[in-house]
Every structure is written in C-alpha cells, then in structure tokens.
Write a protein that holds these residues in place. Structure first.
Motif, PDB file in Angstrom:
ATOM      1  N   LEU A 219      77.235  56.142 -41.742  1.00 15.15           N
ATOM      2  CA  LEU A 219      77.529  55.962 -40.322  1.00 15.15           C
ATOM      3  C   LEU A 219      77.513  54.486 -39.935  1.00 15.15           C
ATOM      4  O   LEU A 219      78.348  54.032 -39.144  1.00 15.15           O
ATOM      5  CB  LEU A 219      76.534  56.750 -39.475  1.00 15.15           C
ATOM      6  CG  LEU A 219      76.633  58.281 -39.598  1.00 15.15           C
ATOM      7  CD1 LEU A 219      75.569  58.945 -38.745  1.00 15.15           C
ATOM      8  CD2 LEU A 219      78.022  58.754 -39.187  1.00 15.15           C
ATOM      9  N   PHE A 220      76.551  53.721 -40.482  1.00 11.23           N
ATOM     10  CA  PHE A 220      76.540  52.290 -40.197  1.00 11.23           C
ATOM     11  C   PHE A 220      77.807  51.632 -40.733  1.00 11.23           C
ATOM     12  O   PHE A 220      78.392  50.748 -40.099  1.00 11.23           O
ATOM     13  CB  PHE A 220      75.306  51.624 -40.803  1.00 11.23           C
ATOM     14  CG  PHE A 220      74.031  51.898 -40.050  1.00 11.23           C
ATOM     15  CD1 PHE A 220      73.967  51.707 -38.686  1.00 11.23           C
ATOM     16  CD2 PHE A 220      72.896  52.344 -40.704  1.00 11.23           C
ATOM     17  CE1 PHE A 220      72.798  51.953 -37.985  1.00 11.23           C
ATOM     18  CE2 PHE A 220      71.722  52.596 -40.019  1.00 11.23           C
ATOM     19  CZ  PHE A 220      71.673  52.401 -38.651  1.00 11.23           C
ATOM     20  N   GLY A 221      78.248  52.064 -41.921  1.00 13.44           N
ATOM     21  CA  GLY A 221      79.485  51.522 -42.471  1.00 13.44           C
ATOM     22  C   GLY A 221      80.691  51.898 -41.644  1.00 13.44           C
ATOM     23  O   GLY A 221      81.573  51.070 -41.376  1.00 13.44           O
ATOM     24  N   LEU A 222      80.751  53.154 -41.201  1.00 15.67           N
ATOM     25  CA  LEU A 222      81.879  53.602 -40.382  1.00 15.67           C
ATOM     26  C   LEU A 222      81.902  52.902 -39.032  1.00 15.67           C
ATOM     27  O   LEU A 222      82.968  52.719 -38.438  1.00 15.67           O
ATOM     28  CB  LEU A 222      81.818  55.119 -40.189  1.00 15.67           C
ATOM     29  CG  LEU A 222      82.040  55.954 -41.451  1.00 15.67           C
ATOM     30  CD1 LEU A 222      81.927  57.435 -41.132  1.00 15.67           C
ATOM     31  CD2 LEU A 222      83.399  55.648 -42.070  1.00 15.67           C
ATOM     32  N   ALA A 223      80.734  52.502 -38.531  1.00 13.06           N
ATOM     33  CA  ALA A 223      80.704  51.729 -37.283  1.00 13.06           C
ATOM     34  C   ALA A 223      81.458  50.418 -37.461  1.00 13.06           C
ATOM     35  O   ALA A 223      82.158  49.954 -36.548  1.00 13.06           O
ATOM     36  CB  ALA A 223      79.263  51.467 -36.857  1.00 13.06           C
ATOM     37  N   GLY A 224      81.338  49.811 -38.646  1.00 13.59           N
ATOM     38  CA  GLY A 224      82.113  48.608 -38.921  1.00 13.59           C
ATOM     39  C   GLY A 224      83.600  48.898 -38.989  1.00 13.59           C
ATOM     40  O   GLY A 224      84.428  48.108 -38.526  1.00 13.59           O
ATOM     41  N   LEU A 225      83.967  50.069 -39.526  1.00 14.23           N
ATOM     42  CA  LEU A 225      85.382  50.434 -39.605  1.00 14.23           C
ATOM     43  C   LEU A 225      85.984  50.626 -38.225  1.00 14.23           C
ATOM     44  O   LEU A 225      87.187  50.421 -38.023  1.00 14.23           O
ATOM     45  CB  LEU A 225      85.551  51.728 -40.416  1.00 14.23           C
ATOM     46  CG  LEU A 225      85.017  51.730 -41.856  1.00 14.23           C
ATOM     47  CD1 LEU A 225      85.389  53.014 -42.564  1.00 14.23           C
ATOM     48  CD2 LEU A 225      85.542  50.540 -42.628  1.00 14.23           C
ATOM     49  N   ALA A 226      85.157  51.035 -37.248  1.00  9.99           N
ATOM     50  CA  ALA A 226      85.664  51.267 -35.896  1.00  9.99           C
ATOM     51  C   ALA A 226      86.173  49.992 -35.247  1.00  9.99           C
ATOM     52  O   ALA A 226      86.858  50.050 -34.215  1.00  9.99           O
ATOM     53  CB  ALA A 226      84.559  51.880 -35.028  1.00  9.99           C
ATOM     54  N   LEU A 227      85.877  48.831 -35.849  1.00 13.88           N
ATOM     55  CA  LEU A 227      86.373  47.579 -35.289  1.00 13.88           C
ATOM     56  C   LEU A 227      87.888  47.492 -35.342  1.00 13.88           C
ATOM     57  O   LEU A 227      88.489  46.677 -34.637  1.00 13.88           O
ATOM     58  CB  LEU A 227      85.765  46.390 -36.044  1.00 13.88           C
ATOM     59  CG  LEU A 227      84.259  46.199 -35.873  1.00 13.88           C
ATOM     60  CD1 LEU A 227      83.767  45.128 -36.821  1.00 13.88           C
ATOM     61  CD2 LEU A 227      83.925  45.839 -34.445  1.00 13.88           C
ATOM     62  N   ALA A 228      88.524  48.314 -36.179  1.00 10.30           N
ATOM     63  CA  ALA A 228      89.981  48.335 -36.198  1.00 10.30           C
ATOM     64  C   ALA A 228      90.528  48.770 -34.846  1.00 10.30           C
ATOM     65  O   ALA A 228      91.627  48.378 -34.448  1.00 10.30           O
ATOM     66  CB  ALA A 228      90.481  49.269 -37.301  1.00 10.30           C
ATOM     67  N   ASN A 229      89.760  49.603 -34.108  1.00  7.22           N
ATOM     68  CA  ASN A 229      90.185  50.062 -32.786  1.00  7.22           C
ATOM     69  C   ASN A 229      89.522  49.270 -31.660  1.00  7.22           C
ATOM     70  O   ASN A 229      90.147  49.017 -30.626  1.00  7.22           O
ATOM     71  CB  ASN A 229      89.848  51.546 -32.621  1.00  7.22           C
ATOM     72  CG  ASN A 229      90.689  52.425 -33.531  1.00  7.22           C
ATOM     73  OD1 ASN A 229      91.862  52.156 -33.731  1.00  7.22           O
ATOM     74  ND2 ASN A 229      90.086  53.455 -34.091  1.00  7.22           N
TER      75      ASN A 229
END
Length: 683
Positions: A607-617
């Motif tokens: 989840l912490f990693g996916l939070a970083g991926l959300a920066l694309a949006n």
C-alpha cells in the motif's frame, strides 16, 4: 597469472548481469524519459516466479525460464507502461522518481504476498523470502570444469556468459538491421522528430519497456544462484548497474553493455589486488558507488535552461489570502485533540505508536525543505539521520547532556549535508538523486563501519531526556513533547516559505535561470536548502533514536531513505503538515492493517508503494488533492482525470479563458506566481 584469470572470469559473471540490467535501463529511459528505479524489483519478481515454478511446482528449469523471460517479464513491462509510465511521462521529475521508487517497494512485497496467499490456499510452493543457494537454469548442483590447475568454471557461469553473448548479438541485429531498431534508435536520438515523422512514440515506448523488462527478467533468472531471493540484494545490483548506464550516458546501448562487463571485472580486481583498502572496512564493496558518483559528475551534462520560463510551476493554493483560522484552524484542532488523547483515550501501546509517528514526522519534514521548497530529490536522508544519532550517542556515552548531544548531532548532520551537496548540486533531477544515493551507500559501507563511531553491533544508548520536572520516559509525555516540536517546526517552515528567503527558494525551484537573472544565487540557495534539510533530518533522527532509546549503524540504511521519500511525497511534500500526516500514517497503518485486515507484513508495504504510484494521477500527493477537489466541488467544475491539480481552476479564474490556456496575470497571482510568471509569491 592464475589468480588474475580467476578474478576476470568471475568478474565477467557479475559484469554480464550488470550489462543486462544497464541495457534495459538505457532502452526504457531513451524511449520514455523515465529512469526506472524499480528495474531491479522486476528482476527480483522474475527470479521469484522462476524459483516457484521450478522448485515449488516442479517445472523443468528451461521451460520455466523461457516462460518468465519471454512472456511474464515483457508482459509486466507492457502493463506498467500502459497503466503507469505513459502518465508519469507527463508529470514532474520528482513525481516520476518517487513513483518508480514506490514500484520498487511494492513489486517484491506483492510477489511475496502472492506466494503466501497461494501457500495458504494449498499450492505446493516453497518459502521464498531471503532464500539462498538456489538452483539456476543449469544442472543442480552445478557442474564444474578446471581450465587450469588454479582456475575453474561451473555450469551456472557458462550459462550466464552464453545467454549474455546471445542477447548482445540479438540486440545488435535488432538495433542495426531491423525497421523496429531503426525507429528505436531514432527515438533515442530525438523523440520529438520521430513523432513528426508519423511514428507512434507510444508504441515504441511499449516495445522498449517490454524489451527492458525481458532483460531484467533474464538477469533475475540468471542471478538466482548468485543472489538467491533477496530483494535488497537485487536492488543493490540495480544501482550498481546504473553505473554502467551512466557510462553509456543513458543513451548508448553498446557503451552501457560494455560498461557493465568492465564494471564487474574492475570490481573483482579491486577485491583481489587493492591491498591499500585492507584498512578501510567496506571499501571494496563500495567501489561501484564511487564509480557511479564520479561518473555522474564527469559524464552527466545539464540541460540548457536559457529561455526557459518555468521548470516546476507551483500548484494553485486555494486558501491563498485566507485568514489564519481558515488556513490553520483544522490543523490546530486536530493537533489539540491528539495532545489531549495521549492522556485520555490512548492506551500505552497506542501512545508509543503515535509518539513514534511524530518522531518520524520531524524527519519527514526535512523532505519538505529539500524537495518541497527546493525541488531536489535527496536519497541520503537516512544517512543524515544515522550520522546525527550515532554522534549524539557517542557524546552521551562520554557524559554529555542530551540537549548538547542533540545540538552537536544536528550540526554534524547539517555539515554532512553540505559536504554531500557541494559536489552534487551541479547535477539535477535523476542524476542528483542517484548521486545522493551513491553517497548514502558509501556512508553505509564505509563511514558507518568505523568502530569508534558505530560501537559494534550494539550501537549507542540514547536515553530519553528529562526536562525539568517532565520525564519523557513516559510515552505520553514524549508524545506531547514531540507534538509541540512538530508544530513548532511546521510553523517555522511555513514562516520560511513566506519570508524573502523563501520567495527566493521558490523562484529557484520554479525557474532557476530567471532567478539567477534576478540576482538570486542558485547554488547558494540550493546549498542552504540541502544543509537545512540535513540538519532537520539529523534533529529528527536523534529524537527518533531517543524514542527507541538506542541507535545502531543499521537502523536507517540508504534503502530506508527510499521508502521514506515515497511515503512523504505520496502524502504531499510541499506543506510540512502533510509530512506530519505521513509520519503518523507510516507508524500507525501497519498495526491497523495487522489488527483488522491481515497479519501479513507485506500488505502495508504494498500500500505504501501504491501510494507512490498514485502520483501519476495526483503529482502533489493525496493530502494536497483533498483541498483541490473540495475547491473544484465548491466551484462546480468537474474533476478531469489526469489533470494537473489546479490547472482548470487557474484557467477559469480569468474571464474568457479556455481550459488548457496559460493563465494570465490574475490567475498567476492566485496561483502564487508574480505578474512576470517567474517569481513565486508564497501563500
């Protein structure tokens, strides 16, 4: 002579793996402009899949390897390009770096969690985390042959050499003798001209990412006998291979390939013959990072900035000009409620957990300075934390009081930050991030191995302070004290942002060339930001070590700093209060997940990693996205998917403006940008 041949041959094994990874890095960067920090994680995930197919499910080694290298790894590259990398190409470089770091964190955890779930469901899989001495593609145990009386090779080494040679030939044929290779080389030389010729750059990007991921998959499968299944070792391998990509200037596949082979041989020769390094613990393993740092300084060329109007434009502040109560009222209420909760609601366990989060918040606010104000990505914050805490522990062991040791530790971290920044600040973007990471690894492997500083594996005791009648050995008292400190630091950083110095910092962030033309010293401003950030990280590090009552040299490694950066930027790096939220979430979320969702330690990491991926949006983070969405809802404007936060609002602030148009003077003033569009005006 026999020793030399043995060192060269064994060095060619690791060099072949470096070459494969470096080639993938160059291909993906050239096609999309993204440096993929998660390239090593792709290799690890491929190695994990190969191991479970071969050793767990009993597949023959060759079919399992072919499935991973030719199907699964390229499929992962294609999916990531379609879902993430194309969007990231449209956002700022900070968001790009952090998003791929988030992927670096999430992919290994996702693979291990999948193995856990399948094992619980009855699948005949084997334990995978940190397994070593594993079989490769060849026979197990590996067959050996003696070339001379002193030199031998085994089947795993031979397979690595042959596979790498075949890949080199295949890449040469692809790049030099096929239409696809011609288009890939054209995209490498000039992407915009390639698009003007009617070539689909998006399709080329997908192909490049598939090839790069396939090469990472091959490196992962071949490295399984050498590295085992350690995500940390695969990540280190990736950063060493980045040295070869630097040798190829992130553009030349042949140079990167040759650089990887040469790097492996050089590393082994240093291990064998650098007798002068015997007295320097960790020097031999640090050689690739010395080369990486030196290569970045010598080979990296800064882009031309003359005539650039804006490098990193400020997002719209929807509360600009609002009263203190509207800007800070909610945060003041939440902080007061948290302070009261320490003595009324929370149990001793949760008091300790919240105090830990507040101590981390002090460290996390250092990212607000260097990245939020300075638009520089520092991957050495863990080094500053460790250095300050070790110095404070050393001084307290000699009878120094806590406050004096805290002050000296903070100053040491600030000086260390200045020393890191002086040679690295001529770089920018990904090069600066890689340079600070290289120095962080050097500190881990050389500086923090000095016995007088680390005090062995036990480290130093850092007891909690006693301030007058207040004994901070109580978690509740420590939590309230840390809350007050966090509020004071947040207020100080906000005041700095609103000061003339803060305006100069924001001008340097938005348009360095224009700031320099206005008389602002860009180098001095960046050096000040880096030094202040390092000192704040050191201050928070001593407080966090005091919470734990002990510090060791391995508590906060360079890899820890990567995770911290992803967590902070995902929450929002431009405002200090968002860093406080990030610290509390980072401390509390894993426990909440363990109590109410799953006991697996991998899901919080994912989840912490996916939070970083959300920066694309949401390039400004999920905390910053909340006021943006509320302002849009109040204005009645629809939220456009993928839009830059504040872009629609800024455009509509000017009567008659159309969405996507450059805001005029009134929009710029609301967005915190002066009439010239160059000198940001802080809220």
């Amino acid at each position: 002579m026999g020793d030399l041949l043995a060192f060269v041959l064994s060095g060619l094994v690791s060099g072949a793996l470096y070459a494969l990874l470096a080639t993938g890095l160059v291909l993906s960067y050239s096609a999309s402009g993204l440096f993929n920090f998660a390239h090593g994680a792709t290799a690890y995930l491929s190695a994990l899949t190969f191991y479970e197919l071969h050793s767990g499910l009993g597949w023959p080694a060759v079919p399992a390897a072919l499935l991973v290298v030719l199907v699964l790894a390229p499929g992962l590259g294609w999916a990531l390009d379609r879902l993430m990398f194309r969007r990231l190409a449209q956002v700022g470089e900070t968001a790009q770096i952090v998003a791929t770091i988030g992927l670096l964190v999430a992919l290994p955890a996702a693979g291990l969690w999948t193995v856990e779930l399948l094992t619980d469901a009855g699948a005949p899989l084997k334990p995978a985390e940190n397994q070593f001495g594993l079989p490769g593609v060849g026979p197990s145990p590996a067959k050996s042959w003696q070339l001379t009386s002193d030199v031998g090779i085994d089947s795993d080494q031979l397979i690595t050499w042959v596979a790498t040679a075949l890949v080199a030939v295949a890449l040469w044929v692809l790049m030099r003798h096929t239409r696809l290779g011609l288009r890939l080389r054209a995209a490498v030389d000039n992407r915009s001209l390639t698009e003007l010729r009617g070539i689909d750059a998006g399709r080329l990007s997908s192909v490049a990412w598939m090839i790069a991921s396939g090469l990472a998959g091959l490196a992962g499968v071949l490295a399984t006998p050498l590295l085992g299944l350690s995500a940390h070792d695969f990540t280190l391998f990736l950063f060493v291979s980045a040295t070869a990509a630097v040798i190829g200037r992130f553009a030349s596949v042949p140079l990167a390939f040759a650089g990887g082979l040469g790097l492996g041989v050089l590393q082994n020769l240093v291990v064998g013959y650098a007798s002068f390094a015997d007295s320097v613990t960790g020097f031999r393993t640090a050689v690739p990072f010395l080369i990486l740092f030196g290569g970045l300084l010598v080979l990296t060329r800064r882009a031309r900035t003359t005539g650039t109007a804006a490098v990193d434009t400020a997002s719209v502040d929807h509360l600009a000009g609002a009263s203190w109560g509207r800007r800070w009222g909610v945060w003041a209420v939440l902080g007061t409620a948290l302070g009261v909760a320490f003595y009324t609601v929370t149990t001793p366990f949760w008091s300790g957990l919240l105090a830990q989060g507040l101590a981390l918040a002090l460290v996390f606010m250092s990212f607000t300075v260097v990245t939020g104000l300075g638009a520089m990505v520092s991957l050495a914050q863990g080094t500053f934390v460790t250095g300050a805490a070790l110095v404070a522990g050393l001084l307290m062991s000699h009878g120094w009081p806590f406050v004096a040791a805290l002050a000296v530790g903070t100053c040491v971290a600030a000086v260390l930050g200045a020393l890191v920044a002086l040679p690295a600040l001529r770089l920018g973007g990904r090069s600066l991030a890689l340079a600070t990471l290289a120095l962080a690894f050097l500190a881990d492997q050389v500086l923090f191995q000095m016995r007088w500083l680390r005090n062995g594996d036990a480290g130093w005791s850092i007891p909690r302070p006693v301030v007058g009648p207040v004994d901070l050995s109580d978690d509740r008292a420590l939590g309230v004290a840390l809350l007050v400190l966090a509020a004071a630091v947040a207020a100080g950083l906000s005041a700095l942002r609103n000061s003339p110095s803060g305006r100069a910092m924001l001008a340097v962030r938005s348009a360095p060339a224009a700031a320099m033309a206005s008389g602002v010293s860009v180098l001095r401003t960046k050096l000040l930001l880096f030094t202040l950030s390092a000192g704040l990280a050191g201050f928070g590090g001593v407080m966090y070590a005091s919470y734990n009552t002990r510090i060791t040299a391995t508590d906060f490694t360079a890899m820890t700093g990567l995770v911290w950066l992803a967590v902070v930027v995902a929450a929002g790096v431009r405002r200090p209060q968002y860093a406080v939220v990030a610290g509390l979430v980072f401390a509390v979320a894993p426990r909440v997940m363990a109590d109410y969702v799953t006991e697996s330690a991998h899901l919080p990491v994912i989840l912490f990693g996916l939070a970083g991926l959300a920066l694309a949006n949401d390039p400004d983070g999920y905390c910053a996205a909340v006021p943006v969405r509320l302002a849009r809802r109040r204005a009645g404007s629809p939220v456009e998917a993928g839009a830059v936060p504040g872009a629609v609002t800024a455009a509509r602030a000017v009567p008659g403006a159309t969405p996507g148009a450059v805001p005029g003077a009134r929009a710029g003033e609301r967005a915190g940008v002066g009439p010239a569009g160059l000198s940001p005006t802080p809220p």
